[in-house]
Structures are given as C-alpha cells and as structure tokens.
Design an enzyme around this catalytic site. Structure first.
Site, PDB file in Angstrom:
ATOM      1  N   GLY A 246       1.892 -15.972  -2.614  1.00  0.00           N
ATOM      2  CA  GLY A 246       1.845 -16.263  -1.303  1.00  0.00           C
ATOM      3  C   GLY A 246       3.140 -16.816  -0.768  1.00  0.00           C
TER       4      GLY A 246
ATOM      5  N   GLY B 278      -5.910  -5.693  -0.615  1.00  0.00           N
ATOM      6  CA  GLY B 278      -6.513  -4.682  -0.469  1.00  0.00           C
ATOM      7  C   GLY B 278      -7.777  -5.070  -0.887  1.00  0.00           C
TER       8      GLY B 278
ATOM      9  CG  HIS C  31      -3.477  -3.132   3.260  1.00  0.00           C
ATOM     10  ND1 HIS C  31      -4.074  -2.245   2.602  1.00  0.00           N
ATOM     11  CD2 HIS C  31      -3.903  -4.164   1.819  1.00  0.00           C
ATOM     12  CE1 HIS C  31      -3.564  -1.816   1.278  1.00  0.00           C
ATOM     13  NE2 HIS C  31      -3.777  -3.158   0.456  1.00  0.00           N
ATOM     14  CG  ASP C  32      -0.980  -6.273   0.321  1.00  0.00           C
ATOM     15  OD1 ASP C  32      -1.026  -4.935   0.550  1.00  0.00           O
ATOM     16  OD2 ASP C  32      -0.045  -7.069   0.019  1.00  0.00           O
TER      17      ASP C  32
ATOM     18  N   GLY D   9       8.828  -6.454  -3.102  1.00  0.00           N
ATOM     19  CA  GLY D   9       9.955  -6.872  -3.778  1.00  0.00           C
ATOM     20  C   GLY D   9      10.613  -5.784  -5.327  1.00  0.00           C
TER      21      GLY D   9
END
Length: 449
Positions: free
Chosen positions: A15, A80, A239-240, A410
């Site tokens: 995180g 999610g 949601h990322d 990433g």
C-alpha cells in the site's frame, strides 16, 4: 502549508499514501509512505490483516500532516471483490477473508445449477470468477456462517476503510460492480438475484458514485492525526483499476486505445459509455465494471504478474537472485518458447509456483524451464500471448478495432514485457504512468472539489 489531496492506494501486495498537489498547472505527486500488505494463513483460511492496514493508513496520513501538507480531502482505492462485515453496533466481525481462499471452490457450479448463466450475465455483466463477492457470500450461506447471520452491513475494502475513518457506511459504485451482484445497466443492487441466492438484503448499503462525499474524519481521529480542521473523505473510483483507467485517455488522436493495468492482476479493456452484455462478451470472459462519471470499464481480468511475484518470493526463500536488473536480461537471452495458460487454476494459489509451471509444461509437451531466466521468459511470453488473445476478443466486440495499447501500473516498468506485448499484439504500445491509480484517485478529488 501546501494544500494537497491524499490518495490512499491499497494493492494486493503493498500500500501507499501519496499526496497530490498542483504546481504550475501540473499535478505533482509526493509518496509519503509505503507499507506491506500481507495475506495471513490461519485456521484453514487466508485473511487480510485489516487492523495493520488501517494503522498503516493512519501513519501515512499523520506523516503527510507532519510534512506540512494541509489535506483538502482523502480518497481510498483497493483491489476488488473482498469485503468486511459490520455488526449492528458498528464493530468489524473478523478480519476480511482474501479472495485467494479456497472457500469458493465449486461455488459457481452450485449457483449456476439453479440460475441461468446467460440471463445472469445480461443483468450483472460480470465475468464469472470464483473469487467474486457473490460466490464468497454464497459459500458463507452454504456453510451457515454465524458471521453472515449477525452482519448488519457489508462493506467492500475501500468502504471499510472509509467507514472507520468517518463512521458513515456506504458502497462505492466501481467497487460494488466487482461483486457480480449489481444490475450494471441500472447502476444499482440486483435485489432479485440477492433474494434468489438467499442472501440477507439488508446488508447492502446505498451506492455512492465517484466524486460524492462519503463523510468527514471523526473527531477522535482528527485529534490522533494532529488535525485541527475538517477533512472530507471522497468516494473516488475506489476499485484501483477504475482509478488507474481514469488517468488514461480512452482515445488518442482518434485512435481506439485499450488500457492494460499491469500488476498482480492484468486488466485489459476499453472505456465504454454503456455495458456490453452480449452472449459473445460473456463467452469470451469480459466483465463490465463501473468507472468515473457512470462509465463502464469493459475488460478482462487476467492473472498478471502474480505468477512472477510468487516465483520471486520462492527464490528469495531459497537464497536465489531476485534482482529484476539481473533476471530480465537473463530472460531475454534464454532460449525457451514454452507458454502456459496464465489463467489456469493451477497458478491461482499453488504451494510452489515453479513446480506448477514445470508440471504444466510437462503435461502440455513443452520444453521444461530449468534456469531462473527460462522461468521468467516463460511467464512473460505467456502474458504477452494472453494479451494478444484479449485484444482479439475486444476487436470482435467493438465497432472499430483497437489501434493502440496503453500499459499502466507497476508492470509498465517491465520494458521487456512491453516489447513482447507489442510483438504479440501488433499494436503501438505506450507505457506509464506507474502511479496511474494514485493519479486517477487524486483527479477525481480535484474535479469534485
């Protein structure tokens, strides 16, 4: 004091708390704090350590304050499907269970023994995956879980963090859409399905859209964090994936541009105004997830760098090299063309990933990887091949074919994988930004200031 917006971004492995501010008309990011997110095996289940994550979030907020930032608002995004349950007194009932837990094994088959799968997709628009919230809840119902019987509210992971910051319980649109329990056209809970599954209807909260205020920091937290002013928590695309996608243009000089959010999972798709709910979309494994401004992220969930991450974890324990600067060049030189199906269930949560890859190659009659470089090349070739198939699937469903692929997250730093993807798909490939999720998170906060 410099005014800033805080993006709190929880990924499956780590995180971060990132401050965003504008300078000379441009968005600047300052990474305040990074921390680990661990999956804990205990008593036959796999859990998230929510208490540690909440404490890490508070540490990051406090560090931003101590660094001199005046916080305009906070936005939280996570992975999610996973959730926590709250009792009628507002207490968390146990640590949230991780989607990699085995409790959902066989649940899709049970559910679709009495629910028509095609009709279900025409309403939910969700790719059937055993990890989805629907099957997690149905597994709890099947085992007569006492937790479900005493639950007052279901809060998805970003909702859960927000709740314990503000005391206000609600479900954000983009994260709720990962559950397989929404009517995606109506952008609302599909209570007909929820009732048919025998799940408690009262645990589902009001749905808020990205940009809406979720609440303000509770007085005791303000004091703990050194704040003498109110701070709003804003519902971003929590949601990322949806936050990351918001940072990427859906069209580039008229070109149809697909996105690939590359991390533990790979999310490959396009932004659409309305869901695509055709039978062909269902059969080809596409899902319709909520985005900013009520839009739809039409995508496939693909096992991503999880396989390589698991290999790295194993190699670290064995005392082997885990430096990407060494392993990627070794992979480029490796003479192996073996390809595995990255979505095969054998790679979901194996005890030993190297053995799982070796077994797959042996059973499919391919060259067995021996060196670390060969394992890495096998994984990267397999991902590129899976992306090619995903683009082909998109092209069959879109009015115009994809002409460009934008890789974010990433995984966009892996230049060798980017090149393999360009070769496999035949598309122009752009890479970056790495922190697309945080950027999208902050942009929503700024837009709805």
């Amino acid at each position: 004091m410099r005014e800033a917006y805080l993006a709190i971004d929880f990924g499956g492995g780590s995180g971060r708390v990132i401050a965003g501010y504008t300078s000379d008309g441009e968005l600047r990011l300052d990474t305040i704090y990074r921390f680990q997110n661990r999956q804990v095996r205990m008593g036959g289940h796999i859990y998230w350590d929510f208490l540690s994550l909440f404490e890490d979030m508070k540490i990051g907020i406090r560090m931003a304050v101590e660094k001199g930032y005046r916080i305009n608002s906070i936005g939280i995004d996570t992975w999610g499907v996973d959730f926590g349950l709250i009792d009628r007194n507002g207490n968390l009932i146990g640590n949230p269970v991780c989607y990699r837990d085995s409790r959902t094994d066989g649940m899709p088959e049970k559910v679709f023994s009495f629910i028509d799968q095609s009709r279900h997709y025409s309403i939910s628009g969700t790719q059937v995956m055993a990890i989805n919230t629907l099957f997690q809840l149905y597994a709890m119902k099947e085992e007569k879980s006492p937790l479900l019987s005493v639950a007052d509210k279901l809060l998805f992971m970003p909702d859960l963090f927000s709740y314990f910051l503000t005391g206000v319980a609600n479900n954000e649109y983009s994260i709720a859409s990962t559950s397989e329990l929404m009517d995606i056209k109506a952008r609302a809970w599909h209570f007909g399905l929820i009732k048919e599954l025998g799940l408690p209807e009262h645990i589902f909260c009001d749905i808020v859209m990205p940009g809406q205020e979720r609440g303000t920091l509770k007085p005791d937290l303000k004091e703990e964090l050194g704040l003498d002013y109110d701070v709003k928590v804003i519902a971003v695309a929590s949601h990322d994936t949806a936050s990351a996608v918001y940072a990427v243009p859906s069209a580039d000089n008229g070109k149809v541009t697909a996105f690939l959010s590359s991390g533990t999972w790979s999310l490959l798709g396009v932004v659409a105004e309305e869901p695509i709910l055709s039978e062909e979309a269902r059969v080809n494994g596409f899902t319709n997830e909520g985005g900013v401004d009520g839009k739809i992220c039409f995508l496939q969930n693909i096992t991503g760098l999880w396989i390589l991450q698991k290999l790295m974890s194993e190699w670290e324990k064995e005392g082997k090299c885990t430096e990407y600067d060494v392993l990627i060049p070794d992979a480029e030189k490796a003479e192996i063309s073996s390809v595995v199906d990255v979505d095969d269930n054998s790679f979901a949560s194996p005890i030993n990933m190297a053995e799982a890859i070796t077994s797959y190659c042996r059973e499919s009659g391919q060259q067995l990887p021996r060196t670390q470089g060969e394992f890495v090349k096998c994984v990267l070739l397999s991902l590129a091949e899976r992306y090619r198939k995903g683009i082909e699937g998109l092209n069959r469903l879109l009015p115009r074919p994809v002409e460009k692929l934008h890789i974010i997250g990433g995984g966009s730093q892996n230049k060798y994988l980017n090149r393999l993807t360009a070769l496999a798909t035949g598309l122009e490939v752009d890479a970056g930004p790495v922190e697309a999720t945080a950027i999208g998170n902050i942009l929503v906060q700024i837009k709805h200031k």
